[in-house]
Design an enzyme around this catalytic site. Structure first.
Site, mmCIF file in Angstrom:
data_model
loop_
_atom_site.group_PDB
_atom_site.id
_atom_site.type_symbol
_atom_site.label_atom_id
_atom_site.label_comp_id
_atom_site.label_asym_id
_atom_site.label_seq_id
_atom_site.Cartn_x
_atom_site.Cartn_y
_atom_site.Cartn_z
ATOM 1 N N ASP A 14 15.038 -9.634 -15.614
ATOM 2 C CA ASP A 14 13.820 -9.320 -14.872
ATOM 3 C C ASP A 14 14.178 -9.214 -13.397
ATOM 4 O OD1 ASP A 14 11.190 -8.710 -14.462
ATOM 5 O OD2 ASP A 14 10.382 -10.618 -15.158
ATOM 6 N N ASP A 15 13.250 -8.602 -12.628
ATOM 7 C CA ASP A 15 13.544 -8.382 -11.217
ATOM 8 C C ASP A 15 13.359 -9.636 -10.372
ATOM 9 O OD1 ASP A 15 10.597 -8.325 -10.159
ATOM 10 O OD2 ASP A 15 10.622 -6.949 -11.850
ATOM 11 N N CYS A 59 11.823 -13.591 2.252
ATOM 12 C CA CYS A 59 11.298 -14.265 1.065
ATOM 13 C C CYS A 59 12.372 -15.084 0.353
ATOM 14 C CB CYS A 59 10.677 -13.253 0.107
ATOM 15 S SG CYS A 59 11.762 -11.892 -0.358
ATOM 16 N N CYS A 70 5.872 -13.771 2.188
ATOM 17 C CA CYS A 70 6.076 -12.589 3.027
ATOM 18 C C CYS A 70 4.873 -12.440 3.953
ATOM 19 C CB CYS A 70 6.232 -11.342 2.160
ATOM 20 S SG CYS A 70 6.336 -9.802 3.120
ATOM 21 N N CYS A 74 0.860 -1.173 0.000
ATOM 22 C CA CYS A 74 0.000 0.000 0.000
ATOM 23 C C CYS A 74 0.897 1.224 0.000
ATOM 24 C CB CYS A 74 -0.898 0.042 1.233
ATOM 25 S SG CYS A 74 -2.023 -1.362 1.399
ATOM 26 N N SER A 104 10.658 -2.452 -13.942
ATOM 27 C CA SER A 104 11.661 -2.578 -12.888
ATOM 28 C C SER A 104 12.900 -3.356 -13.311
ATOM 29 C CB SER A 104 11.033 -3.235 -11.653
ATOM 30 O OG SER A 104 10.356 -4.413 -12.012
ATOM 31 N N CYS A 127 12.615 -3.684 3.963
ATOM 32 C CA CYS A 127 12.284 -4.645 2.915
ATOM 33 C C CYS A 127 13.202 -4.460 1.706
ATOM 34 C CB CYS A 127 10.827 -4.469 2.491
ATOM 35 S SG CYS A 127 10.347 -5.515 1.101
ATOM 36 N N CYS A 163 15.315 -7.028 5.487
ATOM 37 C CA CYS A 163 14.497 -8.236 5.609
ATOM 38 C C CYS A 163 14.665 -9.043 4.335
ATOM 39 C CB CYS A 163 13.028 -7.877 5.824
ATOM 40 S SG CYS A 163 11.940 -9.334 5.882
#
Length: 492
Positions: free
Chosen positions: A377-378, A471, A414, A19, A315, A268, A468
């Site tokens: 790619d990311d 993931c 996550c 968000c 990205s 993050c 962090c």
């Protein structure tokens, strides 16, 4: 379940943004206590928040909302849809005031209905409070149960309402005490913009998992998830809100205090890989600079003979530029993105959903035909979009396609405000690199190493550290529900 059996669209084959929050406080009096007259060209607080949310649209596309302090009362407009769909000129005309907060949402906790749209507002005898929250609480359920047992009722299924009710419950103790009591009770990730009838408040969780920054604007201050939102209103980035910090903004300026013991910073890392805009600065690291550095590391770690380097928009572009610089292989805009496909693009059947990527992305044949291509790619989540991208490049005449990824394999879910699939749906959790290469149809496949990713960030700013990486590793900075003795658990 094999990854071919998943039901998804190309958008669902990415980790979903969390968000975005924004808040503006415009002073009503100057240093001498005299009222500040509004100039004809000055934007009001709600309009500034609107522009900020427009810049943060990538962080949430399901709902948008703005609350403004108008004539001593909090007035709110929110609805399902994009910022431009929810707010028309006449809405902004009705949202006049010197203080406002706003929110764009992608659901991570709670359903996707209007009842969970933010900001959320509560009225009490002591005044009204509005809140916008980015993040996710890990102790939402016990807090909800405790509040219900003491008589609180809820209109949503969002953890944000729990935060709001906790603040309101302690409000009679005073704003500062209510905030510190609440924030010490909640666990998980959060960046908060809170508005009372007298002040704008910002807070960031003790680990700094979710971003929040402070900016200076004409006759006031702004809080936002990313610095690009401050740039959008001609403001100046002042600094990041520190992990475990609360700032209270009023006519006297910015009051800062810490609400608990210092903990290790764990912001993050996916903000730099994918979520944040490339023109944002987060914790004193430029996002685009970080992506370029990651691409340079990729070229060093897994270089391959090729004729051209292309990045997956948007990205993957930064890392492709970095890979090109480090390898000496020319960069080209070999993949073109259709920017006019939004939420409402209809693909009712499974086959149509899978083929959406061909509508959204297309190869520039003049850059690809007859060439050995490195595509960057990311991340790879389920693997389906990667497979489609390789098909697009081969259809455009690529002789070889070498897939490079500017993040390590995503193997774990996550729990801190990012919507990820369950572990069983993450292709890197169930396949090794060679298996994934075969599944997506690449001539070669390589991910950046965890050490290389961290080295890239250190090169951007050696003084910033602590991320962090749950993931990738399954090791989380704070306990999550169901975690036992430090072992990661399956997200349902």
């Amino acid at each position: 379940m094999s990854f071919e059996e998943n039901i998804f669209s190309p958008e669902e084959d990415k980790l979903r943004d969390e968000c975005g929050v924004a808040g503006v406080f415009l002073k009503t009096v100057d240093e001498n206590g005299k009222p500040i007259a509004e100039s004809e060209n000055q934007m009001n607080a709600a309009t500034m928040v609107y522009y900020g949310l427009y810049c943060l649209q990538h962080r949430g596309q399901e709902s948008a909302g703005i609350s403004v302090l108008c004539d001593g009362k909090i007035k709110t407009r929110k609805d399902m849809g994009l910022v431009a769909e929810v707010f028309k000129p006449h809405h902004l005309e009705e949202l006049k005031g010197k203080m406002a907060i706003g929110h764009v949402r992608y659901a991570t906790n709670g359903s996707k209905g209007i009842e969970n749209a933010q900001p959320m507002v509560v009225d009490s005898k002591l005044g009204s409070i509005a809140i916008a929250h980015n993040g996710q609480l890990t102790n939402y359920e016990p807090l909800l149960e405790m509040l219900q047992e003491t008589g609180s009722t809820f209109n949503s299924t969002s953890d944000t309402e729990v935060i709001l009710k906790l603040i309101a419950k302690s409000y009679k103790k005073g704003l500062e005490k209510a905030l510190t009591d609440t924030i010490q009770m909640i666990k998980g990730s959060f960046s908060l913009c809170v508005m009372t009838e007298n002040a704008l408040i910002g807070a960031r969780d003790p680990n700094g998992i979710r971003p929040l920054c402070l900016g200076k604007v004409e006759n006031g201050w702004m809080l936002a998830s990313e610095s690009s939102a401050i740039d959008a209103v001609n403001g100046t980035l002042v600094r990041d809100i520190n992990p475990g910090e609360i700032v209270i903004i009023n006519n006297d300026g910015v009051l800062s205090f810490e609400f608990g013991e210092r903990t290790s910073k764990r912001s993050c890392i996916f903000e730099y890989i994918y979520f944040a805009r490339p023109d944002s600065i987060i914790d004193q690291i430029g996002v685009q600079e970080a992506r370029i550095k990651m691409g340079e590391v990729l070229a060093t770690e897994s270089g391959v003979p090729a004729d051209v380097v292309v990045g997956v928009p948007d990205s993957g572009i930064g890392s492709a530029i970095g890979y090109s610089r480090a390898s000496g292989i020319p960069f080209a805009m070999g993949i073109i993105k259709n920017k006019y496909i939004g939420r409402s693009f209809i693909a009712p059947t499974q086959k149509e959903r899978e083929n959406m990527v061909f509508v959204k992305l297309n190869a520039n044949k003049s850059d690809i035909n007859g060439k050995r291509v490195v595509i960057i790619d990311d991340s790879i989540v389920r693997g389906t979009t990667s497979r489609r991208l390789i098909q697009i490049l081969r259809r455009a005449g690529a002789k070889e396609v070498h897939f490079r990824v500017s993040s390590p394999p995503v193997k774990f879910p996550c729990y801190f405000g990012i919507d990820t699939p369950s572990r069983a749906e993450l292709i890197s959790s169930t396949h090794d690199v060679e298996e994934i290469r075969k599944e997506i149809g690449a001539d070669s496949l390589a991910f950046i190493s965890p050490e290389g990713m961290l080295e890239a960030l250190r090169e951007c700013n050696p003084e910033q550290y602590g991320y962090c990486k749950g993931c990738f590793t399954g090791e989380y900075p704070i306990p999550v529900p169901g975690e036992l003795n430090g072992k990661s658990f399956e997200k349902k």
